[in-house]
Scaffold this motif. Structure first.
Motif, PDB file in Angstrom:
ATOM      1  N   ARG A  10       0.790  -1.239  -0.337  1.00 13.08           N
ATOM      2  CA  ARG A  10      -0.037   0.238  -0.095  1.00 13.08           C
ATOM      3  C   ARG A  10       0.877   1.584  -0.189  1.00 13.08           C
ATOM      4  O   ARG A  10       0.354   2.284  -0.867  1.00 13.08           O
ATOM      5  CB  ARG A  10      -1.227   0.021   1.108  1.00 13.08           C
ATOM      6  CG  ARG A  10      -1.944   1.347   1.033  1.00 13.08           C
ATOM      7  CD  ARG A  10      -1.528   2.006   1.975  1.00 13.08           C
ATOM      8  NE  ARG A  10      -1.178   2.144   3.409  1.00 13.08           N
ATOM      9  CZ  ARG A  10      -0.464   2.560   4.580  1.00 13.08           C
ATOM     10  NH1 ARG A  10      -0.012   3.718   3.851  1.00 13.08           N
ATOM     11  NH2 ARG A  10       0.340   2.008   4.867  1.00 13.08           N
ATOM     12  N   ARG A  11       1.979   1.139   0.652  1.00 14.36           N
ATOM     13  CA  ARG A  11       2.679   2.131   1.141  1.00 14.36           C
ATOM     14  C   ARG A  11       2.939   2.739  -0.911  1.00 14.36           C
ATOM     15  O   ARG A  11       4.111   3.785  -1.100  1.00 14.36           O
ATOM     16  CB  ARG A  11       4.122   2.325   1.642  1.00 14.36           C
ATOM     17  CG  ARG A  11       4.641   3.807   2.550  1.00 14.36           C
ATOM     18  CD  ARG A  11       5.564   3.220   3.517  1.00 14.36           C
ATOM     19  NE  ARG A  11       4.526   3.088   5.087  1.00 14.36           N
ATOM     20  CZ  ARG A  11       4.559   1.649   5.509  1.00 14.36           C
ATOM     21  NH1 ARG A  11       5.728   0.678   5.264  1.00 14.36           N
ATOM     22  NH2 ARG A  11       3.588   1.068   6.130  1.00 14.36           N
ATOM     23  N   THR A  12       3.736   1.156  -1.051  1.00 16.28           N
ATOM     24  CA  THR A  12       4.732   1.789  -2.410  1.00 16.28           C
ATOM     25  C   THR A  12       3.873   2.157  -3.398  1.00 16.28           C
ATOM     26  O   THR A  12       3.766   2.953  -4.370  1.00 16.28           O
ATOM     27  CB  THR A  12       4.813   0.378  -3.032  1.00 16.28           C
ATOM     28  OG1 THR A  12       5.612  -0.026  -1.889  1.00 16.28           O
ATOM     29  CG2 THR A  12       5.297   0.448  -4.840  1.00 16.28           C
ATOM     30  N   LEU A  13       2.307   1.999  -3.669  1.00 15.61           N
ATOM     31  CA  LEU A  13       1.214   2.601  -4.277  1.00 15.61           C
ATOM     32  C   LEU A  13       1.033   3.766  -4.130  1.00 15.61           C
ATOM     33  O   LEU A  13       0.442   4.410  -5.063  1.00 15.61           O
ATOM     34  CB  LEU A  13      -0.806   1.520  -4.128  1.00 15.61           C
ATOM     35  CG  LEU A  13       0.243   0.288  -4.604  1.00 15.61           C
ATOM     36  CD1 LEU A  13      -1.088  -0.402  -4.252  1.00 15.61           C
ATOM     37  CD2 LEU A  13       0.177   0.200  -6.496  1.00 15.61           C
ATOM     38  N   ASP A  14       0.701   4.098  -2.710  1.00 15.28           N
ATOM     39  CA  ASP A  14       1.027   5.427  -2.175  1.00 15.28           C
ATOM     40  C   ASP A  14       2.228   6.163  -2.845  1.00 15.28           C
ATOM     41  O   ASP A  14       1.651   7.857  -3.228  1.00 15.28           O
ATOM     42  CB  ASP A  14       1.218   5.809  -0.207  1.00 15.28           C
ATOM     43  CG  ASP A  14      -0.333   5.127  -0.327  1.00 15.28           C
ATOM     44  OD1 ASP A  14      -1.216   4.451  -1.028  1.00 15.28           O
ATOM     45  OD2 ASP A  14      -0.087   4.651   1.455  1.00 15.28           O
ATOM     46  N   ARG A  15       3.224   6.209  -3.380  1.00 16.62           N
ATOM     47  CA  ARG A  15       4.208   7.258  -3.285  1.00 16.62           C
ATOM     48  C   ARG A  15       4.156   7.047  -5.688  1.00 16.62           C
ATOM     49  O   ARG A  15       4.136   7.945  -5.591  1.00 16.62           O
ATOM     50  CB  ARG A  15       5.296   6.106  -3.205  1.00 16.62           C
ATOM     51  CG  ARG A  15       5.851   6.195  -2.097  1.00 16.62           C
ATOM     52  CD  ARG A  15       7.053   6.271  -2.027  1.00 16.62           C
ATOM     53  NE  ARG A  15       7.668   4.425  -1.879  1.00 16.62           N
ATOM     54  CZ  ARG A  15       7.895   3.570  -0.920  1.00 16.62           C
ATOM     55  NH1 ARG A  15       7.728   3.762   0.037  1.00 16.62           N
ATOM     56  NH2 ARG A  15       7.983   2.345  -1.363  1.00 16.62           N
ATOM     57  N   ARG A  16       3.175   6.259  -5.854  1.00 19.90           N
ATOM     58  CA  ARG A  16       2.715   6.097  -6.985  1.00 19.90           C
ATOM     59  C   ARG A  16       1.628   6.776  -7.364  1.00 19.90           C
ATOM     60  O   ARG A  16       1.183   6.800  -8.691  1.00 19.90           O
ATOM     61  CB  ARG A  16       2.387   4.840  -7.753  1.00 19.90           C
ATOM     62  CG  ARG A  16       4.132   4.297  -8.024  1.00 19.90           C
ATOM     63  CD  ARG A  16       3.887   2.884  -8.166  1.00 19.90           C
ATOM     64  NE  ARG A  16       5.401   2.381  -8.495  1.00 19.90           N
ATOM     65  CZ  ARG A  16       6.156   1.928  -9.071  1.00 19.90           C
ATOM     66  NH1 ARG A  16       5.656   2.794 -10.551  1.00 19.90           N
ATOM     67  NH2 ARG A  16       7.210   1.137  -9.111  1.00 19.90           N
ATOM     68  N   GLY A  17       0.901   7.499  -6.379  1.00 23.19           N
ATOM     69  CA  GLY A  17       0.091   8.608  -6.280  1.00 23.19           C
ATOM     70  C   GLY A  17      -0.959   7.838  -6.263  1.00 23.19           C
ATOM     71  O   GLY A  17      -2.364   8.818  -6.706  1.00 23.19           O
ATOM     72  N   ILE A  18      -1.374   6.739  -5.530  1.00 24.66           N
ATOM     73  CA  ILE A  18      -3.032   5.984  -5.708  1.00 24.66           C
ATOM     74  C   ILE A  18      -3.336   6.706  -4.502  1.00 24.66           C
ATOM     75  O   ILE A  18      -2.678   6.221  -3.459  1.00 24.66           O
ATOM     76  CB  ILE A  18      -2.486   4.597  -6.333  1.00 24.66           C
ATOM     77  CG1 ILE A  18      -2.006   4.793  -7.526  1.00 24.66           C
ATOM     78  CG2 ILE A  18      -3.805   3.689  -5.860  1.00 24.66           C
ATOM     79  CD1 ILE A  18      -1.766   2.834  -8.222  1.00 24.66           C
ATOM     80  N   SER A  31      -4.669   5.913  -1.040  1.00 27.11           N
ATOM     81  CA  SER A  31      -4.865   4.753   0.408  1.00 27.11           C
ATOM     82  C   SER A  31      -6.334   4.214  -0.199  1.00 27.11           C
ATOM     83  O   SER A  31      -5.947   2.716  -0.156  1.00 27.11           O
ATOM     84  CB  SER A  31      -4.888   4.759   1.650  1.00 27.11           C
ATOM     85  OG  SER A  31      -3.479   5.861   1.804  1.00 27.11           O
ATOM     86  N   SER A  51      -6.059   2.042  -3.353  1.00 25.81           N
ATOM     87  CA  SER A  51      -5.097   1.143  -3.076  1.00 25.81           C
ATOM     88  C   SER A  51      -6.031   0.047  -1.759  1.00 25.81           C
ATOM     89  O   SER A  51      -6.151  -1.668  -2.132  1.00 25.81           O
ATOM     90  CB  SER A  51      -3.870   1.478  -2.548  1.00 25.81           C
ATOM     91  OG  SER A  51      -4.047   1.703  -1.256  1.00 25.81           O
TER      92      SER A  51
END
Length: 355
Positions: A34-42, A44, A47
């Motif tokens: 989830r944290r990786t997807l947050d860094r990609r702009g998705i 929380s 995701s």
């Protein structure tokens, strides 16, 4: 007294604690994703919802693959039991005397037809599928609660970590709390992702092997191998016995049951002795005896779910021990043997004892 009371409360509150523990463990496993997807702009929320949907889809896929064959086996359990007894009786001549003695004892203990004053009580057989259907709503409620709580935990982001850091009194304690939390995340994520990939490979291997041996429903045995292997030691034993029992019914020759069970055992032995230690053992070094005791203990407390969460809980506790000085010795005790340190210590201990 506190330890006994804690164990009693954990056992008594199983229906509530099991989904809560599962949700928190899964949240720590998928928090890095989830944290990786947050860094990609998705966001929380998006995701987290996608992760929970994928988990539900995976769970339903496994349950669907096992539902029909297992329900058929359970429904035909009396017939299967008679077939197994018949084949064992034919293959083992020395058991004939035992069966004959059992039948004679049964005849002696049964009331005679002419004894009209004796009342015979007959207990109606309860359908096993009916019992499973009665338990299904409670099980589904727990799984639903687990996924809903997991969704909230993932969607909240790092709020709990921020609160944990905020309540710590000193900067040293704040840093230690962050190290512990992220250490648990890293260990659990690596363990679950790696063991899931290994179990998937084992499931495919077992399914192909069962298909080559002519076993019925080879896909089911692949799914069984995948699911059962999440339980160390005991899962492999259960899969071996399941494959051998089905082979005993499916084939006329008794030896095929031993061959099928032997092939299943060989595949799990390769996985357990070479594959898993190579990919998992270097990251999670836990004493195998402690793992077996942990699985047995949590199985006693929480049955099947306890066996699944035993190793993640043990990894979590060991991570705490590794980061807390007062528990460092306990963490070292839970670890596997280190040849470079344990052997000299043992030699020094023997030397001191002799002196």
């Amino acid at each position: 007294m506190f330890f006994y009371a804690t164990v009693a409360v954990i056992a008594q509150a199983k229906n509530f604690l099991v989904p809560v523990v599962l949700a928190f463990l899964l949240s720590m496993v998928f928090a890095p994703v989830r944290r990786t997807l947050d860094r990609r702009g998705i966001p929380s929320g998006v995701s987290s919802f996608a992760i929970v949907l994928l988990l539900i889809a995976g769970f339903l896929s496994v349950a669907t693959a096992l539902a029909m064959p297992v329900s058929t086996w359970v429904e035909n359990a009396p017939k299967i039991e008679r077939q197994v007894q018949s084949k064992i009786r034919d293959a083992s001549a020395w058991l004939n005397g035992l069966y004959e003695a059992n039948e004679r004892i049964h005849e002696v203990t049964q009331p005679k037809p002419e004894s009209g004053d004796v009342q015979r009580v007959q207990v109606a057989d309860q359908n096993v599928l009916t019992s499973m259907a009665l338990l299904a709503p409670g099980v589904m409620t727990q799984f639903l609660f687990t996924f809903v709580l997991l969704l909230f935990l993932l969607a909240s982001g790092d709020m709990f970590y921020e609160k944990l850091v905020h309540v710590m009194p000193t900067l040293k304690d704040k840093r230690r709390a962050v190290r512990i939390v992220y250490g648990i995340e890293r260990q659990l994520s690596r363990y679950l992702m790696t063991i899931t990939a290994i179990n998937a490979g084992l499931g495919v291997s077992v399914g192909v092997a069962m298909w080559l041996l002519g076993m019925p429903s080879p896909v089911v045995f692949g799914v069984i191998a995948f699911v059962f292997n999440f339980v160390p030691y005991l899962g492999a034993i259960g899969g071996i016995f399941s494959a051998g029992a089905v082979a005993l019914i499916a084939f006329d020759w008794f030896g095929w049951a031993l061959i099928v069970a032997g092939v299943y055992f060989g595949l799990t032995a390769i996985e357990g002795q070479f594959v898993t230690p190579y990919f998992v053992g270097r990251k999670i070094r836990v004493n195998t005896v402690v793992v077996f005791l942990a699985v047995s203990f949590w199985a006693w407390l929480w049955s099947a779910v306890g066996m699944i969460v035993a190793v993640p809980l043990l990894v979590t506790f060991k991570t705490f021990c590794d980061h807390i000085d007062a528990l460092h010795d306990l963490g070292d005790f839970l670890s596997e043997r280190h040849a470079e340190t344990d052997a000299p210590a043992l030699e020094n201990g023997e030397k001191v004892r002799h002196e």
